[in-house]
Motif scaffolding. Structure first.
Motif, mmCIF file in Angstrom:
data_model
loop_
_atom_site.group_PDB
_atom_site.id
_atom_site.type_symbol
_atom_site.label_atom_id
_atom_site.label_comp_id
_atom_site.label_asym_id
_atom_site.label_seq_id
_atom_site.Cartn_x
_atom_site.Cartn_y
_atom_site.Cartn_z
ATOM 1 N N GLN A 230 2.534 2.788 5.079
ATOM 2 C CA GLN A 230 1.300 2.118 5.467
ATOM 3 C C GLN A 230 0.856 2.651 6.831
ATOM 4 O OE1 GLN A 230 -0.070 -0.010 3.188
ATOM 5 N NE2 GLN A 230 1.708 0.540 1.929
ATOM 6 N N SER A 231 -0.432 2.517 7.127
ATOM 7 C CA SER A 231 -0.919 2.912 8.443
ATOM 8 C C SER A 231 -0.339 1.979 9.499
ATOM 9 C CB SER A 231 -2.447 2.851 8.471
ATOM 10 O OG SER A 231 -2.985 3.688 7.483
ATOM 11 N N GLY A 232 -0.114 2.512 10.707
ATOM 12 C CA GLY A 232 0.464 1.665 11.746
ATOM 13 C C GLY A 232 0.218 2.196 13.142
ATOM 14 N N PHE A 233 0.389 1.317 14.126
ATOM 15 C CA PHE A 233 0.199 1.678 15.530
ATOM 16 C C PHE A 233 1.127 0.814 16.367
ATOM 17 C CE2 PHE A 233 -1.798 1.073 19.697
ATOM 18 C CZ PHE A 233 -2.072 2.389 20.060
ATOM 19 N N GLN A 234 2.011 1.443 17.132
ATOM 20 C CA GLN A 234 2.923 0.699 17.999
ATOM 21 C C GLN A 234 3.067 1.415 19.333
ATOM 22 O OE1 GLN A 234 6.710 -0.767 16.648
ATOM 23 N NE2 GLN A 234 5.994 -1.043 14.539
ATOM 24 N N VAL A 235 3.186 0.615 20.382
ATOM 25 C CA VAL A 235 3.328 1.160 21.726
ATOM 26 C C VAL A 235 4.512 0.500 22.421
ATOM 27 C CG1 VAL A 235 2.281 1.188 24.027
ATOM 28 C CG2 VAL A 235 0.920 1.815 22.027
ATOM 29 N N ASN A 236 5.306 1.310 23.094
ATOM 30 C CA ASN A 236 6.402 0.836 23.933
ATOM 31 C C ASN A 236 6.050 1.225 25.364
ATOM 32 O OD1 ASN A 236 8.761 0.504 25.415
ATOM 33 N ND2 ASN A 236 10.109 1.308 23.825
ATOM 34 N N LYS A 237 5.561 0.259 26.127
ATOM 35 C CA LYS A 237 5.079 0.564 27.475
ATOM 36 C C LYS A 237 6.233 0.717 28.459
ATOM 37 C CE LYS A 237 0.483 -1.470 27.040
ATOM 38 N NZ LYS A 237 -0.511 -2.410 27.610
#
Length: 430
Positions: A230-237
């Motif tokens: 599936q499409s996805g977006f994750q950020v680890n700042k």
């Protein structure tokens, strides 16, 4: 000279794959087990890697130090590694020390004591390894893309596991896991180098006797055959200088013959120094030290990945350039010159990479364990040569799929909305 393979079952039930290389003066032996993070439940995550460590901590006849001393005494090299789908223990020796090397390797594999006191100490070592990996933003970025892209599939778990699991594992946990997966039908012995066939077989039959004969029952959660990305977006700042960007798109499994066409495509897109992404982003724009594409192929599914490490202020521009180049390749294809050059580069790289017994052992052991098939160098070179331009374009159309793109980032990403908008402007969906 044609490759000579030995491919048969030993009396113990273990599979043997061996390639004779008479012009070498060394032999590498690897014992491969079909156990890794995919065969672990969430509560067991990290146990395969911990077991890999523990097999070097002493046997019924050797202490951990004695294992190291005995290997040094025969001028050998011994090590191991764990991946998502397998664990490998290997030793490299000069050919005349093969039997001695096999005795040491099989001793730690079959007779490790898994001492409870040593286990508590080794937990500390693994916890340090986890901390070191967490402190490395590129490692963190690779773990993040796997967990995000393969969400809902056993491939999403990290190899090293979470600290809370490591702290909780007992000796009984390790023994139980090994009883389930360290079974003869789930083990491949791979050998490459200069050896006498009968001497090798006799040595293995003599040393590899105490092997678990339990029936292997792979858990349902290790099967990613029904996985759908599936499409996805994750950020680890993180407050660091660079942003480490990763992209993942759906791909086929490791058994698919289209993997040769994919490798040709990959060289052109981002898998070499002459690739489009390397030349554009690093050489022309100077916006990254490291930028590359890579196929991550597994038993049941796969991912076509992209990585770039860039200064925080360049993250949006680099993302835009990567997506633009992927769109161009998918729409317009690669040139005939790129296609032919990539073929030659791939054949040359394969030959150079296999000019050691260690590389040969790794190639044939992994192939038999994960695909059930082993090809000679001549067969592989022919399969690369037989790939057509149209087949590469079919793979590009399949694996460059921005409608199922997963984008992750580790670093000082201040404006997630802006990064998302760049992706959406390219036509990708996240």
């Amino acid at each position: 000279m044609n490759t000579v393979f030995i491919n048969e079952k030993l009396t113990s039930g273990v599979s043997l794959i061996a390639e004779q290389l008479p012009n070498f003066h060394s032999v590498t032996v690897g014992i491969w087990v079909g156990a890794g993070s995919v065969t672990e439940s969430p509560e067991e995550n990290g146990i395969s890697h911990l077991i890999e460590h523990m097999l070097f901590k002493g046997t019924k006849k050797r202490t951990a130090k004695q294992i190291a001393v005995d290997v040094d005494n025969i001028g050998g090299q011994i090590n191991a590694f764990t991946s998502k789908e397998c664990t490998c223990y290997y030793i490299k020796v000069i050919d005349e020390k093969l039997d001695a090397g096999l005795e040491i390797l099989t001793d730690l594999f079959c007779n490790a004591t898994l001492d409870a006191t040593e286990l508590e100490k080794e937990k500390g070592v693994v916890l340090e390894e986890i901390a070191m990996s967490n402190d490395n933003p590129e490692d963190a970025a690779m773990d993040l893309i796997s967990s995000a892209f393969f969400e809902g599939c056993s491939l999403s778990k990290t190899i090293i596991g979470p600290p809370e699991n490591i702290k909780r594992f007992s000796r009984d946990d390790l023994v139980s896991y090994m009883q389930r997966y360290y079974t003869a039908s789930n083990i491949v012995v791979a050998v490459a180098g200069n050896f006498d066939e009968q001497t090798l077989k006799d040595s293995l039959e003599r040393h590899l006797v105490d092997v678990n004969k339990n029936t292997l029952e792979l858990p349902a959660f290790s099967d990613c055959g029904g996985f759908s990305a599936q499409s996805g977006f994750q950020v680890n700042k993180r407050e660091i200088e660079q942003v480490h960007l990763c992209m993942g798109m759906p791909c086929f499994n490791i058994r698919d013959k289209k993997r040769f066409a994919l490798n040709i495509l990959n060289n052109v897109v981002g898998g070499s120094m002459s690739s489009r992404l390397f030349q554009k982003i690093r050489e022309e724009m100077g916006m990254a030290y490291s930028v590359f594409t890579y196929p991550a192929l597994y038993r049941d599914t796969g991912m076509y990945g992209v990585y770039a490490g860039t200064m925080a202020g360049n993250a949006e521009k680099v993302t835009e350039m990567i997506l633009n180049e992927l769109t161009i390749v998918k729409k317009d294809g690669i040139t005939q010159d790129e296609f032919l050059q990539s073929k030659e580069q791939l054949k040359g790289s394969m030959i150079l990479s296999l000019e050691s017994t260690s590389s040969k052992m790794s190639a044939i052991g992994k192939a038999l364990l994960l695909t059930g098939s082993v090809y000679s160098d001549e067969e592989v070179l022919k399969m690369i040569e037989d790939v057509t331009y149209d087949e590469v374009m079919e793979v590009a159309d399949y694996c460059i799929d921005l409608s199922h793109l997963t984008l992750t980032g580790v670093g000082s990403i201040s404006d997630e909305a802006s990064l998302k908008s760049i992706v959406k402007l390219s036509g990708a969906q996240i």
